[in-house]
Write a protein that holds these residues in place. Sequence first.
Motif, PDB file in Angstrom:
ATOM      1  N   GLN A  55       0.854  -1.186   0.000  1.00  0.00           N
ATOM      2  CA  GLN A  55       0.000   0.000   0.000  1.00  0.00           C
ATOM      3  C   GLN A  55       0.890   1.237   0.000  1.00  0.00           C
ATOM      4  O   GLN A  55       1.993   1.244   0.564  1.00  0.00           O
ATOM      5  CB  GLN A  55      -0.912  -0.035   1.226  1.00  0.00           C
ATOM      6  CG  GLN A  55      -1.929   1.096   1.344  1.00  0.00           C
ATOM      7  CD  GLN A  55      -3.046   1.044   0.341  1.00  0.00           C
ATOM      8  OE1 GLN A  55      -2.816   1.093  -0.873  1.00  0.00           O
ATOM      9  NE2 GLN A  55      -4.277   0.979   0.812  1.00  0.00           N
ATOM     10  N   TYR A  91     -10.739 -11.029   0.516  1.00  0.00           N
ATOM     11  CA  TYR A  91     -11.836 -10.285  -0.112  1.00  0.00           C
ATOM     12  C   TYR A  91     -12.241 -10.942  -1.431  1.00  0.00           C
ATOM     13  O   TYR A  91     -12.622 -10.286  -2.393  1.00  0.00           O
ATOM     14  CB  TYR A  91     -11.490  -8.798  -0.278  1.00  0.00           C
ATOM     15  CG  TYR A  91     -10.191  -8.473  -0.985  1.00  0.00           C
ATOM     16  CD1 TYR A  91      -8.975  -8.518  -0.316  1.00  0.00           C
ATOM     17  CD2 TYR A  91     -10.194  -8.069  -2.303  1.00  0.00           C
ATOM     18  CE1 TYR A  91      -7.793  -8.182  -0.959  1.00  0.00           C
ATOM     19  CE2 TYR A  91      -9.014  -7.727  -2.961  1.00  0.00           C
ATOM     20  CZ  TYR A  91      -7.817  -7.797  -2.275  1.00  0.00           C
ATOM     21  OH  TYR A  91      -6.645  -7.456  -2.907  1.00  0.00           O
TER      22      TYR A  91
ATOM     23  N   TYR B  33     -16.969   2.058  -3.229  1.00  0.00           N
ATOM     24  CA  TYR B  33     -17.527   1.074  -2.329  1.00  0.00           C
ATOM     25  C   TYR B  33     -17.160   1.517  -0.900  1.00  0.00           C
ATOM     26  O   TYR B  33     -16.031   1.941  -0.645  1.00  0.00           O
ATOM     27  CB  TYR B  33     -16.904  -0.304  -2.566  1.00  0.00           C
ATOM     28  CG  TYR B  33     -17.401  -1.077  -3.764  1.00  0.00           C
ATOM     29  CD1 TYR B  33     -17.730  -0.458  -4.969  1.00  0.00           C
ATOM     30  CD2 TYR B  33     -17.512  -2.465  -3.701  1.00  0.00           C
ATOM     31  CE1 TYR B  33     -18.163  -1.199  -6.061  1.00  0.00           C
ATOM     32  CE2 TYR B  33     -17.935  -3.224  -4.780  1.00  0.00           C
ATOM     33  CZ  TYR B  33     -18.260  -2.578  -5.961  1.00  0.00           C
ATOM     34  OH  TYR B  33     -18.674  -3.315  -7.042  1.00  0.00           O
ATOM     35  N   GLN B 102     -10.979  -0.079  -1.763  1.00  0.00           N
ATOM     36  CA  GLN B 102     -10.197   0.210  -2.971  1.00  0.00           C
ATOM     37  C   GLN B 102     -10.244  -0.995  -3.903  1.00  0.00           C
ATOM     38  O   GLN B 102     -10.252  -2.138  -3.433  1.00  0.00           O
ATOM     39  CB  GLN B 102      -8.743   0.511  -2.605  1.00  0.00           C
ATOM     40  CG  GLN B 102      -8.536   1.801  -1.837  1.00  0.00           C
ATOM     41  CD  GLN B 102      -7.073   2.010  -1.465  1.00  0.00           C
ATOM     42  OE1 GLN B 102      -6.758   2.322  -0.318  1.00  0.00           O
ATOM     43  NE2 GLN B 102      -6.166   1.821  -2.406  1.00  0.00           N
ATOM     44  N   SER B 104      -9.034  -3.861  -6.574  1.00  0.00           N
ATOM     45  CA  SER B 104      -7.838  -4.679  -6.773  1.00  0.00           C
ATOM     46  C   SER B 104      -8.141  -5.697  -7.859  1.00  0.00           C
ATOM     47  O   SER B 104      -9.108  -6.447  -7.738  1.00  0.00           O
ATOM     48  CB  SER B 104      -7.489  -5.387  -5.458  1.00  0.00           C
ATOM     49  OG  SER B 104      -6.589  -6.470  -5.662  1.00  0.00           O
ATOM     50  N   GLY B 105      -7.328  -5.700  -8.919  1.00  0.00           N
ATOM     51  CA  GLY B 105      -7.494  -6.689  -9.977  1.00  0.00           C
ATOM     52  C   GLY B 105      -8.341  -6.163 -11.122  1.00  0.00           C
ATOM     53  O   GLY B 105      -9.178  -5.286 -10.947  1.00  0.00           O
ATOM     54  N   TYR B 108     -12.335  -7.483 -13.586  1.00  0.00           N
ATOM     55  CA  TYR B 108     -13.439  -7.455 -12.621  1.00  0.00           C
ATOM     56  C   TYR B 108     -12.841  -7.309 -11.226  1.00  0.00           C
ATOM     57  O   TYR B 108     -12.540  -8.302 -10.565  1.00  0.00           O
ATOM     58  CB  TYR B 108     -14.274  -8.731 -12.727  1.00  0.00           C
ATOM     59  CG  TYR B 108     -14.803  -8.962 -14.118  1.00  0.00           C
ATOM     60  CD1 TYR B 108     -14.290  -9.984 -14.919  1.00  0.00           C
ATOM     61  CD2 TYR B 108     -15.783  -8.139 -14.662  1.00  0.00           C
ATOM     62  CE1 TYR B 108     -14.749 -10.187 -16.208  1.00  0.00           C
ATOM     63  CE2 TYR B 108     -16.250  -8.326 -15.949  1.00  0.00           C
ATOM     64  CZ  TYR B 108     -15.728  -9.357 -16.715  1.00  0.00           C
ATOM     65  OH  TYR B 108     -16.181  -9.545 -17.991  1.00  0.00           O
ATOM     66  N   HIS B 110     -11.952  -6.810  -7.332  1.00  0.00           N
ATOM     67  CA  HIS B 110     -12.478  -7.054  -6.000  1.00  0.00           C
ATOM     68  C   HIS B 110     -11.998  -5.896  -5.129  1.00  0.00           C
ATOM     69  O   HIS B 110     -11.039  -5.209  -5.476  1.00  0.00           O
ATOM     70  CB  HIS B 110     -11.979  -8.399  -5.461  1.00  0.00           C
ATOM     71  CG  HIS B 110     -12.570  -9.576  -6.165  1.00  0.00           C
ATOM     72  ND1 HIS B 110     -12.936 -10.724  -5.500  1.00  0.00           N
ATOM     73  CD2 HIS B 110     -12.889  -9.794  -7.456  1.00  0.00           C
ATOM     74  CE1 HIS B 110     -13.430 -11.596  -6.365  1.00  0.00           C
ATOM     75  NE2 HIS B 110     -13.408 -11.057  -7.550  1.00  0.00           N
ATOM     76  N   TYR B 111     -12.662  -5.688  -4.020  1.00  0.00           N
ATOM     77  CA  TYR B 111     -12.422  -4.483  -3.245  1.00  0.00           C
ATOM     78  C   TYR B 111     -11.920  -4.819  -1.843  1.00  0.00           C
ATOM     79  O   TYR B 111     -12.552  -5.610  -1.130  1.00  0.00           O
ATOM     80  CB  TYR B 111     -13.709  -3.656  -3.163  1.00  0.00           C
ATOM     81  CG  TYR B 111     -14.087  -3.069  -4.503  1.00  0.00           C
ATOM     82  CD1 TYR B 111     -14.691  -3.851  -5.489  1.00  0.00           C
ATOM     83  CD2 TYR B 111     -13.795  -1.745  -4.804  1.00  0.00           C
ATOM     84  CE1 TYR B 111     -15.009  -3.321  -6.724  1.00  0.00           C
ATOM     85  CE2 TYR B 111     -14.114  -1.199  -6.042  1.00  0.00           C
ATOM     86  CZ  TYR B 111     -14.717  -1.997  -7.002  1.00  0.00           C
ATOM     87  OH  TYR B 111     -15.019  -1.470  -8.225  1.00  0.00           O
ATOM     88  N   PHE B 112     -10.802  -4.173  -1.471  1.00  0.00           N
ATOM     89  CA  PHE B 112     -10.228  -4.399  -0.146  1.00  0.00           C
ATOM     90  C   PHE B 112     -10.382  -3.143   0.690  1.00  0.00           C
ATOM     91  O   PHE B 112     -10.660  -2.054   0.182  1.00  0.00           O
ATOM     92  CB  PHE B 112      -8.751  -4.819  -0.252  1.00  0.00           C
ATOM     93  CG  PHE B 112      -7.831  -3.751  -0.786  1.00  0.00           C
ATOM     94  CD1 PHE B 112      -7.676  -3.573  -2.151  1.00  0.00           C
ATOM     95  CD2 PHE B 112      -7.130  -2.926   0.077  1.00  0.00           C
ATOM     96  CE1 PHE B 112      -6.832  -2.592  -2.651  1.00  0.00           C
ATOM     97  CE2 PHE B 112      -6.273  -1.945  -0.411  1.00  0.00           C
ATOM     98  CZ  PHE B 112      -6.133  -1.778  -1.778  1.00  0.00           C
ATOM     99  N   PHE B 113     -10.178  -3.276   2.004  1.00  0.00           N
ATOM    100  CA  PHE B 113     -10.330  -2.151   2.922  1.00  0.00           C
ATOM    101  C   PHE B 113      -9.115  -1.236   2.819  1.00  0.00           C
ATOM    102  O   PHE B 113      -8.016  -1.633   3.180  1.00  0.00           O
ATOM    103  CB  PHE B 113     -10.491  -2.656   4.349  1.00  0.00           C
ATOM    104  CG  PHE B 113     -11.628  -3.632   4.536  1.00  0.00           C
ATOM    105  CD1 PHE B 113     -11.434  -4.803   5.248  1.00  0.00           C
ATOM    106  CD2 PHE B 113     -12.880  -3.388   4.006  1.00  0.00           C
ATOM    107  CE1 PHE B 113     -12.473  -5.705   5.431  1.00  0.00           C
ATOM    108  CE2 PHE B 113     -13.919  -4.288   4.174  1.00  0.00           C
ATOM    109  CZ  PHE B 113     -13.708  -5.452   4.894  1.00  0.00           C
ATOM    110  N   GLY B 114      -9.350  -0.005   2.343  1.00  0.00           N
ATOM    111  CA  GLY B 114      -8.232   0.908   2.148  1.00  0.00           C
ATOM    112  C   GLY B 114      -8.075   1.892   3.285  1.00  0.00           C
ATOM    113  O   GLY B 114      -7.203   1.778   4.140  1.00  0.00           O
TER     114      GLY B 114
END
Lengths: 107, 126
Positions: A55, A91, B33, B102, B104-105, B108, B110-114
């Motif tokens: 990050q 996720y 998101y 945020q 990622s990929g 399509y 996928h969304y991680f906690f940013g």
Amino acid sequence: DIQMTQSPSSLSASVGDRVTITCRASQGINNYLAWFQQKPGKAPKSLIYAASSLQSGVPSRFSGSGSGTDFTLTISSLQPEDFATYYCQHYNSYPLTFGGGTKVEIK
Amino acid sequence: EVQLVESGGGLVQPGGSLRLSCAASGFTSSDHYMDWVRQAPGKGLEWVGRSRSKPHSYTTEYAASVKGRFTITRDDSKNLLYLHMNSLKPEDTAVFYCVRAQPSGTPYPHYFFGDWGQGTLVTVSS
């Protein structure tokens, strides 16, 4: 639901040590794996996403690796500010789930 | 600079209701998101629910432990995210965090906690 298992649950280390934390998913998660750092009384902070992407703003001593179901967070040279609890999280699908955490303490 | 500020926590009796707010600044929340994540005292992190972005019609997902009791809504005009909590139980006692996800990929993502807010404490007790 995908279960995330972290090990160890705690560890003691000294400044300058190399530290490795592992995280295992109960099924494949396509590398949709993130790592977070949390200090007491503070919100978690994003360290790594997509298993190995750092990050923005995170020191390069932190790195992530792994694929499939087995993943690792490595701190190459532990610094005083790194003493904290670390969580992995997938996720890949819903529900999003976290590992139980690894507390890194001062030896 | 991205900022997320939660409010609305407090003491509520079992069976009661509460609405948490998350004020977003430094970005347009409708484009993102957004999630709620909670942490019971001395325990680990638990995802509560997600609101997808406006292009995805703000559709939602919830953890099984809160589905049917909690609802996520938004007010675009104020850049606010809400968590409406009904039928609260003592086991809902936790610090609740608002999170900007945020992508990622590709193609399509996928969304991680940013980005995370500082959290607001909800205590369910008689």
